[in-house]
Design an enzyme around this catalytic site. Sequence first.
Site, PDB file in Angstrom:
ATOM      1  N   ASN A   9       5.089  36.493 -23.916  1.00 31.23           N
ATOM      2  CA  ASN A   9       4.372  36.630 -25.193  1.00 31.23           C
ATOM      3  C   ASN A   9       3.263  37.650 -24.964  1.00 31.23           C
ATOM      4  O   ASN A   9       2.247  37.336 -24.358  1.00 31.23           O
ATOM      5  CB  ASN A   9       3.790  35.270 -25.608  1.00 31.23           C
ATOM      6  N   LYS A  11       1.313  38.972 -27.050  1.00 26.89           N
ATOM      7  CA  LYS A  11       0.168  38.834 -27.967  1.00 26.89           C
ATOM      8  C   LYS A  11      -0.227  40.208 -28.523  1.00 26.89           C
ATOM      9  O   LYS A  11       0.632  41.065 -28.701  1.00 26.89           O
ATOM     10  CB  LYS A  11      -0.998  38.139 -27.261  1.00 26.89           C
ATOM     11  N   HIS A  95       2.538  28.939 -32.530  1.00 30.85           N
ATOM     12  CA  HIS A  95       1.704  29.114 -31.328  1.00 30.85           C
ATOM     13  C   HIS A  95       0.315  28.556 -31.623  1.00 30.85           C
ATOM     14  O   HIS A  95      -0.185  28.654 -32.741  1.00 30.85           O
ATOM     15  CB  HIS A  95       1.622  30.604 -30.973  1.00 30.85           C
ATOM     16  N   GLU A  97      -2.531  29.602 -31.047  1.00 33.02           N
ATOM     17  CA  GLU A  97      -3.491  30.572 -31.602  1.00 33.02           C
ATOM     18  C   GLU A  97      -3.266  30.744 -33.108  1.00 33.02           C
ATOM     19  O   GLU A  97      -4.210  30.952 -33.864  1.00 33.02           O
ATOM     20  CB  GLU A  97      -3.382  31.908 -30.840  1.00 33.02           C
ATOM     21  N   GLU A 167       3.018  23.728 -24.846  1.00 30.45           N
ATOM     22  CA  GLU A 167       1.900  24.552 -24.407  1.00 30.45           C
ATOM     23  C   GLU A 167       0.595  23.790 -24.615  1.00 30.45           C
ATOM     24  O   GLU A 167       0.026  23.815 -25.728  1.00 30.45           O
ATOM     25  CB  GLU A 167       1.849  25.852 -25.219  1.00 30.45           C
ATOM     26  N   GLY A 173      -4.239  30.710 -21.412  1.00 31.67           N
ATOM     27  CA  GLY A 173      -5.186  31.785 -21.131  1.00 31.67           C
ATOM     28  C   GLY A 173      -6.438  31.334 -20.405  1.00 31.67           C
ATOM     29  O   GLY A 173      -7.414  32.077 -20.315  1.00 31.67           O
ATOM     30  N   SER A 212      -0.850  29.432 -18.696  1.00 25.58           N
ATOM     31  CA  SER A 212      -1.321  30.031 -17.447  1.00 25.58           C
ATOM     32  C   SER A 212      -0.283  29.967 -16.317  1.00 25.58           C
ATOM     33  O   SER A 212      -0.636  29.775 -15.153  1.00 25.58           O
ATOM     34  CB  SER A 212      -2.636  29.385 -16.997  1.00 25.58           C
TER      35      SER A 212
HETATM   36  C1  PEP Z   1       0.919  31.850 -24.390  1.00 20.56           C
HETATM   37  O1  PEP Z   1       0.296  32.707 -24.977  1.00 20.56           O
HETATM   38  O2  PEP Z   1       1.866  31.314 -24.949  1.00 20.56           O
HETATM   39  C2  PEP Z   1       0.510  31.499 -23.032  1.00 20.56           C
HETATM   40  C3  PEP Z   1       1.110  30.507 -22.441  1.00 20.56           C
HETATM   41  O3  PEP Z   1      -0.482  32.277 -22.481  1.00 20.56           O
HETATM   42  P1  PEP Z   1      -0.944  32.254 -20.945  1.00 20.56           P
HETATM   43  O4  PEP Z   1       0.287  32.313 -20.087  1.00 20.56           O
HETATM   44  O5  PEP Z   1      -1.805  33.473 -20.798  1.00 20.56           O
HETATM   45  O6  PEP Z   1      -1.710  30.988 -20.745  1.00 20.56           O
END
Ligand code: PEP
Length: 251
Positions: A9, A11, A95, A97, A167, A173, A212
């Site tokens: 992803n 972003k 997601h 976000e 998630e 992040g 992460s």
């Molecule tokens: C994500 O944006 O779905 C995500 C898991 O980000 P990160 O791996 O940076 O935590």
Amino acid sequence: MRQKLVVGNWKMHGNAADNRLRLQALVAGCPAVGNVGIAVCVPFPYLAQAQSLLAATPVAWGAQTLSEHAQGAFTGEVSVAMLADFGCRYVIVGHSERRTLYGETDPLVAAKFVAAHAGGLVPILCVGETLAQRDAGETVQVVTAQLDAVLDLAGASCFSKAVVAYEPVWAIGTGRTASPSQAQEVHAAIRARLAEHDPAIASAVQILYGGSVKAQSAGEIFGQADIDGGLVGGASLVMDEFLAICQAANR
Ligand code: PEP
């Protein structure tokens, strides 16, 4: 046996020149990964670039959100048919976000999931709890409610062509990763919930972990019984790291 899948992803990162280099590196490195599905979800303006560089390669591509509407006066929105025009296989839906920063509710996420499915794309449905919810012991309840909103609107059969991504919001992040056993517990709960509706679909659906994920941690996480790969944010922008994560899924 479910095939492992690793989805990047990106972003709102990158530009045309950076993305070209990343996509070329991904294509060059993917044969060494073996039998793992690989995909990247790029910002809308780079879908054409992804299509031209990834068509005829094993790497799939997709978008990071879509409109719940098929067409109409919805300035700034992008429909599933538009994503299909650019060869997208996947679209991320719900997601955290989008839920937190853009007010996407469970019913809206469910409507987007249905739109994606109706348009022939594979929705990657994100679910996950906040730290406060985890600390309050509400993780499974929260994730189940997010899943139920989609099951109620779409029906279990739609999950035969969908992916779920667990998630935990506190791990996205932040550099904090759920432990393999914490993640496995939630993945098993998601699969069990789906199995209440349709055991065959539940056992076939790919459930990814996101939060992460790094090459170093990926192997142990992906080795859990109900974890079928990852949804990777930050680490998917660095191709050596992303390819190493994909390789960790091939075990
Ligand atoms: C994500 O944006 O779905 C995500 C898991 O980000 P990160 O791996 O940076 O935590």
